[in-house]
Enzyme design. Structure first.
Site, PDB file in Angstrom:
ATOM      1  N   CYS A   1      65.311 -12.284 -56.504  1.00  0.00           N
ATOM      2  CA  CYS A   1      65.615 -12.289 -55.086  1.00  0.00           C
ATOM      3  C   CYS A   1      65.472 -10.875 -54.561  1.00  0.00           C
ATOM      4  O   CYS A   1      64.701 -10.093 -55.070  1.00  0.00           O
ATOM      5  CB  CYS A   1      67.037 -12.784 -54.895  1.00  0.00           C
ATOM      6  SG  CYS A   1      68.188 -11.790 -55.846  1.00  0.00           S
ATOM      7  N   SER A   2      66.250 -10.548 -53.576  1.00  0.00           N
ATOM      8  CA  SER A   2      66.161  -9.219 -52.990  1.00  0.00           C
ATOM      9  C   SER A   2      66.707  -8.156 -53.934  1.00  0.00           C
ATOM     10  O   SER A   2      66.628  -6.977 -53.649  1.00  0.00           O
ATOM     11  CB  SER A   2      66.922  -9.186 -51.679  1.00  0.00           C
ATOM     12  OG  SER A   2      68.235  -9.631 -51.903  1.00  0.00           O
ATOM     13  N   CYS A   3      67.250  -8.586 -55.075  1.00  0.00           N
ATOM     14  CA  CYS A   3      67.658  -7.617 -56.100  1.00  0.00           C
ATOM     15  C   CYS A   3      66.497  -6.722 -56.489  1.00  0.00           C
ATOM     16  O   CYS A   3      66.667  -5.596 -56.897  1.00  0.00           O
ATOM     17  CB  CYS A   3      68.043  -8.316 -57.395  1.00  0.00           C
ATOM     18  SG  CYS A   3      69.649  -9.012 -57.393  1.00  0.00           S
TER      19      CYS A   3
ATOM     20  N   CYS B   1      66.332  -9.036 -63.764  1.00  0.00           N
ATOM     21  CA  CYS B   1      66.588  -9.824 -62.554  1.00  0.00           C
ATOM     22  C   CYS B   1      65.601  -9.507 -61.448  1.00  0.00           C
ATOM     23  O   CYS B   1      65.636  -8.445 -60.859  1.00  0.00           O
ATOM     24  CB  CYS B   1      67.991  -9.618 -62.022  1.00  0.00           C
ATOM     25  SG  CYS B   1      68.273 -10.678 -60.606  1.00  0.00           S
TER      26      CYS B   1
END
Lengths: 119, 226
Positions: free
Chosen positions: B126-128, B123
């Site tokens: 995004c900000s992940c 993943c």
């Protein structure tokens, strides 16, 4: 990048290491790439670009911004928005509205999913 | 929204990538992200920039984004068994002890590669993705086809990037949640006995910390220099 020496000559303050430009965050690289792409299609030359960027930095300095170089790409993006507006590629209003659409799209997107604009 | 506990990190076996547990909250973009996306989407729509050309430009610089502090974390874990134990039990605190702190509430988990197990993180949407630690994710890494294929056929995806693992090695694929971000702790390359932390850090690639690659070896470094 064949254009890199030219850019560095026009923009002596561009954050670089020995191998070329460096970025502190993904958006900085995106803003950089957008300017490069617009330049490549002839939207402006590097002299014009350097003037636009210098004007942004001078304004902020006049307002008391210490100009440490930390915010280089923040200024870069402001300059990019302005030059794109000046060249008639976008308008300030449309840009502002689009920012709000993205913020809305982000709020409605579950974390971890790609954030996309609804058409 | 699914029924899973929002705090649980999860490991994909062979489920679909769409089964993606990220808690219930919406996403957030920084002011700068919003402005970049706004301008970019307009320029692309009007045909002033080609999104593929942009991706290629960004790819040129992708290894130049972010401080890549992860390399130092990995090199320290290779040389300091105490730190390694700490990293594997409480990665957030161990990483913070080196002065690398993420945003509040961000929880890092380190996954140790061994001769038996290879970990891979998928993943990065995004900000992940902990880019301050790992650097920018590769452009291809964000694509949906890659994500689903990585989950279904991780060995195939890795083989495309030149990483061939023996069949005896178990491949584990990890997907971040809103609360948990992963760092792969690759195996220390052979023939690096006596190397300093700083020397070792030069072997740690971004791809080795997301599990799509292996660290460089001493002979890679010699080749690079010549």
């Amino acid at each position: 990048m064949t254009t890199t020496p030219e850019i560095r000559a026009a923009l002596p303050d561009l954050p670089c290491d020995d191998a070329g430009p460096v970025f502190k965050a993904p958006w900085e690289a995106q803003a950089f790439a957008m300017a490069l792409a617009l330049h490549e299609r002839g939207a402006f030359n590097w002299k014009e670009w350097a003037r636009e960027l210098a004007a942004v930095i001078a304004e902020l300095k006049a307002r008391g911004d210490p100009d440490t170089g930390e915010d280089y790409y923040r200024h870069w993006l402001t300059a990019l928005e302005r030059i794109a507006t000046r060249k008639g590629l976008v308008t300030g209003e449309v840009l502002q509205a689009r920012c709000e659409q993205w913020a809305q799209a982000a709020r409605e997107t579950p974390h971890g999913q790609p954030i996309e604009l609804r058409r | 929204m699914n029924e899973k506990a929002p705090n649980a990190g999860h490991r994909h076996e062979h489920d679909d990538a769409a089964d993606h547990d990220h808690g219930d909250g919406g996403s957030e973009l920084s002011e700068m992200d919003l402005r970049v996306r706004a301008l970019e989407s307009l320029l692309v729509e009007k045909g002033y920039v080609d999104p593929q050309a942009l991706d290629i430009l960004i790819e040129t610089y992708e290894t130049k984004v972010g401080p890549h502090n992860g390399a130092r974390v990995v090199a320290k874990a290779w040389t300091d068994p105490e730190f390694k134990r700490w990293l594997l039990t409480d990665a957030s605190a161990a990483i913070a002890s080196l002065g690398y702190t993420g945003r509040q509430g961000e929880h890092m988990v380190a996954l140790e590669n061994t001769p038996q197990v290879h970990n891979m993180v998928v993943c990065t949407l995004c900000s992940c993705y902990p880019w301050p630690v790992l650097g920018l994710p590769p452009v291809w890494y964000k694509s949906a086809p890659y994500r689903s294929r990585a989950v279904i056929d991780p060995r195939g995806v890795m083989a495309e990037f030149g990483v061939r693992l023996p069949d005896s090695v178990e491949v584990r694929v990890w997907d971040s949640t809103a609360e948990i971000r992963y760092l792969v702790l690759p195996e220390r390359p052979a023939q690096t006995e006596g190397w300093s932390e700083a020397q070792l850090a030069t072997l740690v690639t971004r791809d080795s910390m997301i599990g799509t690659g292996l660290p460089a070896t001493p002979s890679d470094i010699v080749q690079r220099a010549s």
